[in-house]
Enzyme design. Sequence first.
Site, PDB file in Angstrom:
ATOM      1  N   LYS A   1       0.806  -1.235   0.000  1.00 59.96           N
ATOM      2  CA  LYS A   1       0.000   0.000   0.000  1.00 59.96           C
ATOM      3  C   LYS A   1       0.839   1.286   0.000  1.00 59.96           C
ATOM      4  CE  LYS A   1      -2.682  -2.971   2.735  1.00 59.96           C
ATOM      5  NZ  LYS A   1      -1.607  -3.786   3.302  1.00 59.96           N
TER       6      LYS A   1
ATOM      7  N   THR B   1       8.746 -10.064  -0.967  1.00 62.41           N
ATOM      8  CA  THR B   1       7.348 -10.363  -1.279  1.00 62.41           C
ATOM      9  C   THR B   1       7.302 -11.734  -1.945  1.00 62.41           C
ATOM     10  OG1 THR B   1       7.328  -9.596  -3.572  1.00 62.41           O
ATOM     11  CG2 THR B   1       7.095  -7.908  -1.884  1.00 62.41           C
TER      12      THR B   1
ATOM     13  N   LYS C   1      10.778 -16.621  -4.789  1.00 65.20           N
ATOM     14  CA  LYS C   1      11.284 -17.637  -5.735  1.00 65.20           C
ATOM     15  C   LYS C   1      10.795 -17.424  -7.161  1.00 65.20           C
ATOM     16  CE  LYS C   1      10.771 -20.296  -1.703  1.00 65.20           C
ATOM     17  NZ  LYS C   1       9.577 -20.524  -0.894  1.00 65.20           N
TER      18      LYS C   1
ATOM     19  N   LEU D   1      19.781 -22.157   4.986  1.00 61.95           N
ATOM     20  CA  LEU D   1      20.722 -23.280   4.792  1.00 61.95           C
ATOM     21  C   LEU D   1      21.552 -23.036   3.530  1.00 61.95           C
ATOM     22  CD1 LEU D   1      18.472 -26.443   5.428  1.00 61.95           C
ATOM     23  CD2 LEU D   1      20.084 -25.358   7.016  1.00 61.95           C
TER      24      LEU D   1
ATOM     25  N   GLU E   1       4.098 -20.536   2.864  1.00 66.83           N
ATOM     26  CA  GLU E   1       4.079 -19.389   1.956  1.00 66.83           C
ATOM     27  C   GLU E   1       2.935 -18.468   2.383  1.00 66.83           C
ATOM     28  OE1 GLU E   1       6.378 -18.833  -0.763  1.00 66.83           O
ATOM     29  OE2 GLU E   1       7.161 -20.174   0.753  1.00 66.83           O
TER      30      GLU E   1
ATOM     31  N   ASP F   1       5.523 -25.144  -4.235  1.00 62.83           N
ATOM     32  CA  ASP F   1       6.699 -24.504  -3.635  1.00 62.83           C
ATOM     33  C   ASP F   1       7.923 -25.421  -3.759  1.00 62.83           C
ATOM     34  OD1 ASP F   1       7.905 -22.379  -1.846  1.00 62.83           O
ATOM     35  OD2 ASP F   1       8.175 -24.145  -0.591  1.00 62.83           O
TER      36      ASP F   1
ATOM     37  N   LYS G   1      11.548 -25.081  -5.941  1.00 70.61           N
ATOM     38  CA  LYS G   1      12.884 -25.245  -5.358  1.00 70.61           C
ATOM     39  C   LYS G   1      13.707 -26.272  -6.117  1.00 70.61           C
ATOM     40  CE  LYS G   1      11.396 -23.804  -0.782  1.00 70.61           C
ATOM     41  NZ  LYS G   1      10.774 -24.226   0.466  1.00 70.61           N
TER      42      LYS G   1
HETATM   43  N1  LIG Z   1       8.414 -18.158   5.457  1.00 67.81           N
HETATM   44  C1  LIG Z   1       9.525 -18.747   5.134  1.00 67.81           C
HETATM   45  O1  LIG Z   1      10.055 -19.569   5.868  1.00 67.81           O
HETATM   46  C2  LIG Z   1      10.194 -18.414   3.858  1.00 67.81           C
HETATM   47  C3  LIG Z   1       9.671 -17.477   3.007  1.00 67.81           C
HETATM   48  N2  LIG Z   1      10.286 -17.186   1.832  1.00 67.81           N
HETATM   49  C4  LIG Z   1       9.734 -16.174   0.945  1.00 67.81           C
HETATM   50  O2  LIG Z   1       9.706 -14.914   1.599  1.00 67.81           O
HETATM   51  C5  LIG Z   1       8.772 -14.080   0.930  1.00 67.81           C
HETATM   52  C6  LIG Z   1       7.990 -13.280   1.952  1.00 67.81           C
HETATM   53  O3  LIG Z   1       7.223 -14.127   2.739  1.00 67.81           O
HETATM   54  P1  LIG Z   1       6.403 -13.537   3.974  1.00 67.81           P
HETATM   55  O4  LIG Z   1       7.178 -12.501   4.669  1.00 67.81           O
HETATM   56  O5  LIG Z   1       5.975 -14.711   4.742  1.00 67.81           O
HETATM   57  O6  LIG Z   1       5.165 -12.869   3.261  1.00 67.81           O
HETATM   58  P2  LIG Z   1       4.116 -11.832   3.890  1.00 67.81           P
HETATM   59  O7  LIG Z   1       2.840 -12.088   3.222  1.00 67.81           O
HETATM   60  O8  LIG Z   1       4.162 -11.872   5.381  1.00 67.81           O
HETATM   61  O9  LIG Z   1       4.683 -10.428   3.455  1.00 67.81           O
HETATM   62  C7  LIG Z   1       4.729 -10.021   2.122  1.00 67.81           C
HETATM   63  C8  LIG Z   1       5.052  -8.565   2.065  1.00 67.81           C
HETATM   64  O10 LIG Z   1       5.124  -8.181   0.712  1.00 67.81           O
HETATM   65  C9  LIG Z   1       4.258  -7.057   0.485  1.00 67.81           C
HETATM   66  N3  LIG Z   1       3.791  -7.110  -0.888  1.00 67.81           N
HETATM   67  C10 LIG Z   1       3.084  -8.068  -1.506  1.00 67.81           C
HETATM   68  N4  LIG Z   1       2.870  -7.712  -2.786  1.00 67.81           N
HETATM   69  C11 LIG Z   1       3.448  -6.531  -2.980  1.00 67.81           C
HETATM   70  C12 LIG Z   1       3.565  -5.631  -4.065  1.00 67.81           C
HETATM   71  N5  LIG Z   1       3.055  -5.920  -5.250  1.00 67.81           N
HETATM   72  N6  LIG Z   1       4.227  -4.484  -3.896  1.00 67.81           N
HETATM   73  C13 LIG Z   1       4.759  -4.184  -2.690  1.00 67.81           C
HETATM   74  N7  LIG Z   1       4.674  -4.978  -1.624  1.00 67.81           N
HETATM   75  C14 LIG Z   1       4.025  -6.138  -1.764  1.00 67.81           C
HETATM   76  C15 LIG Z   1       3.188  -7.220   1.492  1.00 67.81           C
HETATM   77  O11 LIG Z   1       2.510  -6.003   1.690  1.00 67.81           O
HETATM   78  P3  LIG Z   1       1.079  -5.942   2.461  1.00 67.81           P
HETATM   79  O12 LIG Z   1       1.379  -6.258   3.879  1.00 67.81           O
HETATM   80  O13 LIG Z   1       0.640  -4.557   2.212  1.00 67.81           O
HETATM   81  O14 LIG Z   1       0.234  -6.989   1.788  1.00 67.81           O
HETATM   82  C16 LIG Z   1       4.004  -7.654   2.694  1.00 67.81           C
HETATM   83  O15 LIG Z   1       4.627  -6.539   3.280  1.00 67.81           O
HETATM   84  C17 LIG Z   1       7.957 -15.005   0.046  1.00 67.81           C
HETATM   85  O16 LIG Z   1       8.392 -14.875  -1.293  1.00 67.81           O
HETATM   86  C18 LIG Z   1       8.317 -16.385   0.538  1.00 67.81           C
HETATM   87  O17 LIG Z   1       8.268 -17.367  -0.461  1.00 67.81           O
HETATM   88  C19 LIG Z   1      11.418 -17.813   1.461  1.00 67.81           C
HETATM   89  C20 LIG Z   1      12.008 -18.732   2.268  1.00 67.81           C
HETATM   90  C21 LIG Z   1      11.427 -19.140   3.533  1.00 67.81           C
HETATM   91  N1  LIG Z   2       6.979 -22.132   2.652  1.00 63.99           N
HETATM   92  C1  LIG Z   2       8.319 -22.542   2.500  1.00 63.99           C
HETATM   93  C2  LIG Z   2       9.227 -21.537   3.096  1.00 63.99           C
HETATM   94  C3  LIG Z   2      10.578 -21.626   2.547  1.00 63.99           C
HETATM   95  O1  LIG Z   2      10.842 -21.488   1.366  1.00 63.99           O
HETATM   96  C4  LIG Z   2       8.530 -23.853   3.183  1.00 63.99           C
HETATM   97  O2  LIG Z   2       7.647 -24.286   3.876  1.00 63.99           O
HETATM   98  O3  LIG Z   2       9.572 -24.459   2.986  1.00 63.99           O
HETATM   99 NA    NA Z   3      19.333 -21.592   1.300  1.00 63.14          NA
END
Ligand SMILES: NC(=O)C1=CN([C@@H]2O[C@H](COP(=O)(O)OP(=O)(O)OC[C@H]3O[C@@H](n4cnc5c(N)ncnc54)[C@H](OP(=O)(O)O)[C@@H]3O)[C@@H](O)[C@H]2O)C=CC1
Ligand SMILES: N[C@@H](CC=O)C(=O)O
Ligand code: NA
Length: 814
Positions: A505, A553, A577, A611, A665, A676, A680
């Site tokens: 936002k 994101t 990813k 990792l 995710e 997912d 990977k």
């Molecule tokens: N959880 C895990 O263990 C792991 C996660 N990841 C990756 O990390 C990434 C983030 O995950 P996570 O933090 O859980 O996700 P969240 O949903 O918690 O956060 C996503 C963030 O991205 C923002 N966002 C989404 N779309 C847009 C856009 N078009 N423009 C600007 N901002 C945007 C969201 O904003 P808003 O809040 O306004 O919606 C929010 O701040 C993902 O790609 C995930 O695959 C990778 C490895 C491990």
């Molecule tokens: N959603 C993913 C987070 C890391 O990429 C997972 O469960 O492994």
């Molecule tokens: Na890694």
Amino acid sequence: MKVLKFGGSSVQTPERIRNVVKIVKADKQARVVVCSAFGGITDQLINTAKMAEKGDETYKNLFKEIEKRHIEAAKELIEIKRQSSVVAQVKNLLNELEELLEGIFLLRELSKRTLDNIVSFGERFSCYIISEYAKDAGLQAEYLDTRKVIRTNSNFTNAAVDFEITDKLIQEYIAQHPALQIATGFIGSNAEGVTTTLGRGGSDYTVSIFGAALQASEIEIWTDVDGVMTADPRKVAQAFPVPTLTYEEAMELSHFGAKVIYPPTMVPALKKNIPILIRNTFNPDFKGSIIYNQSSSDGKAVKGITSISNIALLRVQGSGMVGVAGVSARLFGALAKESISVILITQASSEHSICFAVKPEEAPLAVKLINEEFATEIQRSEIDKVVAEYDLSIVAIVGENMKKTSGVAGKMFQSLGKNGINITAIAQGSSELNISVVIKKEDEVKALRALHQAFFLSDIKVINVFIVGVGLIGSTLLKQIQEQKKYLLKEYSIDFKIIALANSKKKLFDANGIDLTVWKERLFNSPENMDMESFVREMEQLNLPNSVFIDNTASSLVSSFYERILKASISIVTPNKIASSGGYHQYQNLKDLAKKHDVVYLYETNVGAALPVISTLQDLVNSGDKILKIEAVLSGTLSYIFNTFDSTKKFSEVVKDAKLKGYTEPDPREDLSCSDVARKILILTRECGYPMESSDVVIHGFIPESCQKAPSVEEFFVELEKSDAYFEQMRANAEKEGKVLRCIAKFENGRADIALQAVGREHPFYQLSGSDNIIAFTTARYPERPLLVKGAGAGAEVTAAGVFADMIRIANYL
Ligand SMILES: NC(=O)C1=CN([C@@H]2O[C@H](COP(=O)(O)OP(=O)(O)OC[C@H]3O[C@@H](n4cnc5c(N)ncnc54)[C@H](OP(=O)(O)O)[C@@H]3O)[C@@H](O)[C@H]2O)C=CC1
Ligand SMILES: N[C@@H](CC=O)C(=O)O
Ligand code: NA
């Protein structure tokens, strides 16, 4: 004995004049104090005279302002009992000025000679008033109208000093006048006693003339900055004053932009080896800069970085120039005839082309003159028509010790190159005092900052960070950066400066860096709506050195900008990813772009969170190992689910739990559907060198179709609850056989597939807990017992830590 000079801003107001007199009073060695006109008065005098010349009667209003300012200053400064006589004297001078202006108005004529006379009133008013105030302040002071002692020729507005006569007059005058002299800067007189002025930097010149004539021990130039700066502080916030520099260094630095002093004014002092101190009237306790004839022994090769913001570059080339004597003489002769000044020249030893810089406004004329001069050669195609390039800047590093130090040019070019700044031309004279490069105008500030970083702040490396996505991973990353900031600064001299933050936002930019203790409030209250196009544009326009973009994101819109970001020489770190697992062509293109633009693209957290999976695989491949097989549990979510799911829990509850713990995710359907994991394993195959597409990965899905097809996350959970019995059956069946369920991805013989398997105790993947991932690389060098990477493969802390580690890798690279 010292001579001091205070410029217009130092004597702008009565309050400042009191400060000046305080400084002078504290200096027992002060003998002559040269002052400029009150700040702004010289320009006002010129404007008034020009209006009078045009017959514009409102010149009188301007005159009234000048009158008011000086009378008020006198009244404010001078003690009551002497006020009327001082004011009367000021009024006498004002009357004289008024009559002169009237004359100009009547005759509609303003000669240079009259203009010099008009302008001289500025210094005459100011120095008279200051000298009278100095008396009140208890100083034995006198007013010195320097027209009495500075003898010039009659080149009005830019008169040349006759040093023989001037030196003698000054020496005699000072010998006969023991009081402290408050002397008018900028003005002199010719042999007939007619008023002249000394041109640009006039008051600095006056003090230099006095210093040289009197063999002063020091010349102090008091101004409004702390000294000669390492760079223009308006362009480089971290610029700081240079403690000592040679005359030559000062000349080079002031020639380009850092205009604390106008070089020709130093000549009299230079000839007599008199040190010039640059001091700040507003910070009198600060030592300032000393300019003298000793090169410093602080080991610093570069003293300052300067620039000329706008130049044009002209190129003359052709086979007819090779080995032909006189070409440059004709070329520069043609320019000299029209007084076009050449700022920089380069010629390669092939003599095939000469390239030189001029002011852009003079470029068209220069082109015309050269085309005329070489008309015959051009007609015979021996020389090409001149090419002019615009919108360029010159950036230069300056320092005398460069000539004793190798690697300076290398460092300069490397730091420009790493920041994607292309160099169009290079010049270094054999004095090795200055290396100048011509670059695009839009890169000027970035280049100054990058070079300042490289040569002056190499102890601290500022990394400018732009973050999109501040959800679970993004906010954890910000927390970690904040916690680790001091340590990284102390131990590794790395300073991560968060320049921008955004969610879907809002966006927030602050070129000074966002304080991480209040980022949430600032982003929430930011008036700027987020859209990726404008975010990237703003980032490009800031054009900061050492920039890194972080995408936290899961958005394909955000990753669709990577190409543009890399092209802007900005490194990328991402746990997202989508880009690495989209089309192969795009994946490869991003890697190529990073290489081409000498930046870094890191995505270690795409597989197994922090990792070391991707880096390990890259190490294996780069060192010549052959990957025979990869077998892996790549989903933290699925691992957690099958490690936790037992007869006491419902499957759907365990999935919700995984989401709460931050393993899934943003959309958990991606984990459960194995897409997912598919991403990977696809990334791993690509890292092995296989140009595979996502459609090549075979998924043996295990969730019921109703769940798979659920249109929203909420509905997915509803469907999942309906399927709890189905999952319990699956688990119980495995348990009966003494097995556990594992979602295993495999890559072998160019084929990748994913399936849920029941594995027994003998299987290396049997022993997993929590959100563990495990990756087994069977390779030519690890044929029997595979190389294993194992540990928590999901979760906010480990993922953010992995992103952070990639950022540190980039900081070490840049
Ligand atoms: N959880 C895990 O263990 C792991 C996660 N990841 C990756 O990390 C990434 C983030 O995950 P996570 O933090 O859980 O996700 P969240 O949903 O918690 O956060 C996503 C963030 O991205 C923002 N966002 C989404 N779309 C847009 C856009 N078009 N423009 C600007 N901002 C945007 C969201 O904003 P808003 O809040 O306004 O919606 C929010 O701040 C993902 O790609 C995930 O695959 C990778 C490895 C491990
Ligand atoms: N959603 C993913 C987070 C890391 O990429 C997972 O469960 O492994
Ligand atoms: Na890694």
